[in-house]
Design a protein around this motif. Structure first.
Motif, PDB file in Angstrom:
ATOM      1  N   GLY B 378      -7.655   0.069  14.107  1.00 51.40           N
ATOM      2  CA  GLY B 378      -6.268   0.226  13.647  1.00 51.40           C
ATOM      3  C   GLY B 378      -5.299   0.331  14.809  1.00 51.40           C
ATOM      4  O   GLY B 378      -4.240  -0.306  14.811  1.00 51.40           O
ATOM      5  N   PHE B 379      -5.681   1.117  15.803  1.00 51.14           N
ATOM      6  CA  PHE B 379      -4.801   1.295  16.961  1.00 51.14           C
ATOM      7  C   PHE B 379      -4.599  -0.022  17.700  1.00 51.14           C
ATOM      8  O   PHE B 379      -3.471  -0.395  18.054  1.00 51.14           O
ATOM      9  N   ASP B 381      -5.046  -3.120  16.553  1.00 51.68           N
ATOM     10  CA  ASP B 381      -4.317  -4.081  15.716  1.00 51.68           C
ATOM     11  C   ASP B 381      -2.813  -3.832  15.808  1.00 51.68           C
ATOM     12  O   ASP B 381      -2.022  -4.764  15.957  1.00 51.68           O
ATOM     13  N   ALA B 382      -2.436  -2.550  15.682  1.00 51.69           N
ATOM     14  CA  ALA B 382      -1.004  -2.219  15.732  1.00 51.69           C
ATOM     15  C   ALA B 382      -0.428  -2.537  17.109  1.00 51.69           C
ATOM     16  O   ALA B 382       0.688  -3.051  17.229  1.00 51.69           O
ATOM     17  N   ARG B 385       0.093  -6.230  17.455  1.00 48.12           N
ATOM     18  CA  ARG B 385       1.328  -6.663  16.782  1.00 48.12           C
ATOM     19  C   ARG B 385       2.529  -6.375  17.672  1.00 48.12           C
ATOM     20  O   ARG B 385       3.413  -7.208  17.844  1.00 48.12           O
ATOM     21  N   GLU B 395      -5.732 -13.994   8.849  1.00 46.96           N
ATOM     22  CA  GLU B 395      -5.275 -12.620   8.672  1.00 46.96           C
ATOM     23  C   GLU B 395      -3.759 -12.584   8.641  1.00 46.96           C
ATOM     24  O   GLU B 395      -3.094 -13.369   9.288  1.00 46.96           O
ATOM     25  N   THR B 396      -3.231 -11.633   7.882  1.00 45.45           N
ATOM     26  CA  THR B 396      -1.786 -11.461   7.865  1.00 45.45           C
ATOM     27  C   THR B 396      -1.466 -10.025   8.218  1.00 45.45           C
ATOM     28  O   THR B 396      -2.298  -9.136   8.120  1.00 45.45           O
ATOM     29  N   LYS B 398       1.203  -8.452   6.836  1.00 47.97           N
ATOM     30  CA  LYS B 398       2.048  -7.849   5.798  1.00 47.97           C
ATOM     31  C   LYS B 398       1.310  -6.761   5.023  1.00 47.97           C
ATOM     32  O   LYS B 398       0.158  -6.920   4.643  1.00 47.97           O
ATOM     33  N   GLN B 399       1.995  -5.671   4.785  1.00 48.85           N
ATOM     34  CA  GLN B 399       1.473  -4.642   3.893  1.00 48.85           C
ATOM     35  C   GLN B 399       1.901  -5.011   2.473  1.00 48.85           C
ATOM     36  O   GLN B 399       2.993  -5.509   2.280  1.00 48.85           O
ATOM     37  N   PRO B 400       1.049  -4.735   1.481  1.00 48.85           N
ATOM     38  CA  PRO B 400       1.473  -5.016   0.116  1.00 48.85           C
ATOM     39  C   PRO B 400       2.620  -4.084  -0.284  1.00 48.85           C
ATOM     40  O   PRO B 400       2.545  -2.875  -0.058  1.00 48.85           O
ATOM     41  N   GLU B 402       4.822  -2.201  -3.105  1.00 41.91           N
ATOM     42  CA  GLU B 402       4.675  -1.761  -4.492  1.00 41.91           C
ATOM     43  C   GLU B 402       5.936  -1.031  -4.932  1.00 41.91           C
ATOM     44  O   GLU B 402       6.706  -0.543  -4.104  1.00 41.91           O
ATOM     45  N   ALA B 403       6.102  -0.954  -6.224  1.00 41.07           N
ATOM     46  CA  ALA B 403       7.287  -0.287  -6.763  1.00 41.07           C
ATOM     47  C   ALA B 403       7.160   1.227  -6.595  1.00 41.07           C
ATOM     48  O   ALA B 403       6.068   1.768  -6.483  1.00 41.07           O
TER      49      ALA B 403
END
Lengths: 214, 413
Positions: B378-379, B381-382, B385, B395-396, B398-400, B402-403
């Motif tokens: 995670g570290f 990957d961030a 970016r 791979e993308t 984007k976070q999904p 949601e409402a």
């Protein structure tokens, strides 16, 4: 030897932000520097960084919360609001946020003082113990209140320093802080229309305030 | 020649003719050491994995621990065992060699091809032995910087390492803040404690007490202080594990017998285990080198170089940090890591800090600890970016979305 299955990428998912978290995000200028104290699973941090381009950092007490956040790429440290804020220099952040955590700190006054020192603005949200339903439970049932928002019994709650909205405003005054924005949230997290502190104190389930040093 | 002797000979050859890439710096490029002398010539043995991208922005330097080496993800040339961090480094691993260019070099003072006490001193035609100046963590890092320069890399995407490797990570971030985009100091400390020094001194005295040590000139005589080095390793190995781990693995179980023999044989499994650890270690490691690398750790006190303030070592740094500790690590404790985190906060650094729940002690950083592996992934990957490294195909980022749900679902107390 290779255990490739255990290394498969899991999609980083965040729960949807709550209404109160969206309201906090509204109080934050885009592209500012934010410290979220007690950031939980990182929902608010993620909201701030993805939607508002904020440089968002967090402190979280629970190991699981921290590990989740860092695995999702958030900048979060395992730490304690009561002991770790003193390490931050003055004016390190534009906003320091304490969402639903003030009542669980051992020294709320010192925590708030540090927030006002570290950040140009402090944003605090907390459950209002002055709400009429809580007052009624004590007055008529004679028991410590248990509500949908505050479900733990008195002997098992991490919340050791409850206050009312009026109490909080008194503390802000004692710390010489100026209230920049204030809102009380009703039953479903929707902001109350009224703007008078006594109405907030009686009908708000949560108080949410943005403060700054005078 | 017995198998052990053959292994030993292979191990000694490795000091001068390593199964690794090698870069040699001549007298025109000496290493200015903390001991006040210049070291030249200097050889650095290193391994690389993956491909350096066009703008040279995807390089990760992995720093090895006390008795580790450059064979992070490739089989060890002497023992044949998988690289010491195969679990973390490789295709599809958190330090993904499909995406990153991974570099690891043997430290100065080591015995796997970088100049160390077992290497040939060209001035004398013999092994350096104790003629080699005392090496510090900063010397190790300076030498690594020479290698990175040699590879034409300006900024490392990340410097990562555990234990003594973590000390090098901290030193890198302090000495070359502009050259480290992200840093992962793992299971480490910003200074060696009195207890840390004490354990190391036991190890060194054990080596020096071996009559075969010959005041450090054993290689000239074709002998080796095996017993001393093995005992040093046994003592150190205890500090890499935890009481719980030893208890659950061995308890008081006997080794291949049903009753104590009333002798000093290895009756207990834990004795047998430690003897094995000691015996296998001496096949691959040089005794003098052990003196040097332990000493380097003992001298490490990063704050001392910055007027006693660790925060000053990181003041204004733009490096993104991820500090990791392990709860049962009593060699470099969670409190040691927390001290680093506090200093980084005080210095205004971007820092994550994860304390991994495990009973496996200090060695946990080498093992399959899922939370640690997820943290690293995670570290990185961030950080990738933020660095603008393209995601791998398929791979993308984007976070999904949601409402929003109403606040009444929360349970905050």
């Amino acid at each position: 030897m290779l255990e490739s299955h255990s290394f498969r990428r899991r999609r980083a998912a965040f729960p949807a932000p709550r209404v109160d978290e969206l309201l906090i995000a509204d109080m934050v200028e885009p592209h500012s520097r934010v410290l979220d104290v007690g950031c939980g699973d990182g929902t608010l941090l993620n909201l701030l960084s993805t939607e508002r381009g904020v440089d968002a950092r967090g402190i979280e007490l629970s190991h699981k919360g921290v590990n989740d956040c860092v695995a999702k790429g958030l900048s979060v440290i395992q730490g304690d609001a009561d002991t770790d804020l003193e390490n931050y220099p003055d004016d390190a952040f534009d906003y320091v946020i304490l969402s639903q955590t003030l009542q669980a700190t051992r020294h709320p006054r010192q925590v708030l003082e540090h927030m006002l020192r570290i950040g140009r603005h402090a944003i605090v949200s907390f459950p209002n113990f002055g709400h009429w339903r809580i007052r009624a439970q004590i007055a008529f049932l004679g028991h410590m209140p248990v509500t949908p928002n505050l479900q733990a019994p008195w002997y098992d709650t991490p919340n050791i320093h409850f206050c009312t909205i009026s109490d909080f405003l008194d503390l802000a005054k004692a710390l010489d802080a100026r209230i920049e924005r204030g809102v009380a949230l009703g039953r479903f997290g929707t902001p109350l229309k009224a703007n008078a502190p006594w109405v907030w104190n009686l009908f708000g389930e949560q108080g949410m305030f943005r403060l700054t040093r005078k | 020649m017995t198998l052990a002797e053959t292994t030993k000979a292979a191990s000694q050859r490795e000091a001068d003719e390593p199964h690794s890439l090698v870069v040699r710096f001549g007298p025109d490029q000496p290493l200015a050491m903390d001991a006040g002398v210049s070291l030249a010539p200097l050889t650095i043995a290193y391994q690389t994995y993956g491909t350096l991208n066009e703008d040279k922005s995807n390089a990760i330097l992995v720093c090895h621990a006390l008795t580790g080496d450059q064979h992070v993800a490739s089989d060890h040339p002497i023992t044949g065992k998988p690289g010491w961090w195969w679990i973390m480094v490789g295709p599809g691993r958190p330090i993904d060699t499909n995406r990153y260019f991974v570099i690891s070099s043997n430290v100065v003072g080591g015995c796997m091809g970088t100049t160390g006490p077992a290497s040939l001193n060209p001035a004398t035609g013999r092994a350096w032995g104790l003629d080699l100046p005392i090496v510090t963590i900063r010397d190790m890092v300076k030498a690594q910087a020479m290698l990175i320069d040699h590879l034409g890399i300006k900024t490392l995407f990340c410097v990562a390492g555990g234990s003594m490797g973590g000390m090098q990570v901290l030193q890198w971030a302090a000495s070359f803040p502009g050259r480290v985009f992200a840093a992962m100091p793992i299971a480490t400390a910003a200074k060696h404690s009195s207890q840390n020094i004490a354990f190391h001194e036991v190890g060194r005295q054990s080596i020096m007490a071996d009559p075969n040590w010959l005041a450090g000139r054993y290689l000239d005589q074709g002998t080796f202080p095996n017993k001393g080095l093995a005992v040093a390793r046994m003592a150190a190995h205890i500090t890499y594990l935890s009481d719980e781990a030893l208890q659950s693995k061995f308890g008081r179980k006997l080794q291949g017998r049903s009753a104590p023999t009333f002798s000093f044989d290895a009756d207990f499994q834990v004795e047998n285990y430690l003897r094995h650890q000691g015996a296998s270690f001496v096949d691959r490691f040089d005794a003098n080198s052990y003196l040097y690398v332990t000493r380097a750790c003992d001298y490490f006190d990063l704050a001392a170089d910055y007027g006693g303030s660790l925060a000053m070592a990181f003041k204004g740094t733009k490096t993104r940090f991820c500090v990791v500790s392990f709860q049962s690590d009593w060699l470099y404790t969670t409190a040691d890591s927390r001290a680093i985190v506090h200093a980084l906060n005080a210095g205004g650094a971007s820092v994550s800090f994860v304390d991994i729940e495990t009973d496996r002690g200090h060695d946990a950083f080498l093992l399959n600890e899922p939370e640690f592996i997820a943290t690293t992934r995670g570290f990185l990957d961030a950080a990738a970016r933020a660095r603008g490294l393209p995601p791998l195909a398929g791979e993308t980022d984007k976070q999904p979305a949601e409402a929003a749900k109403p606040a009444s679902e929360q349970t905050d107390n």
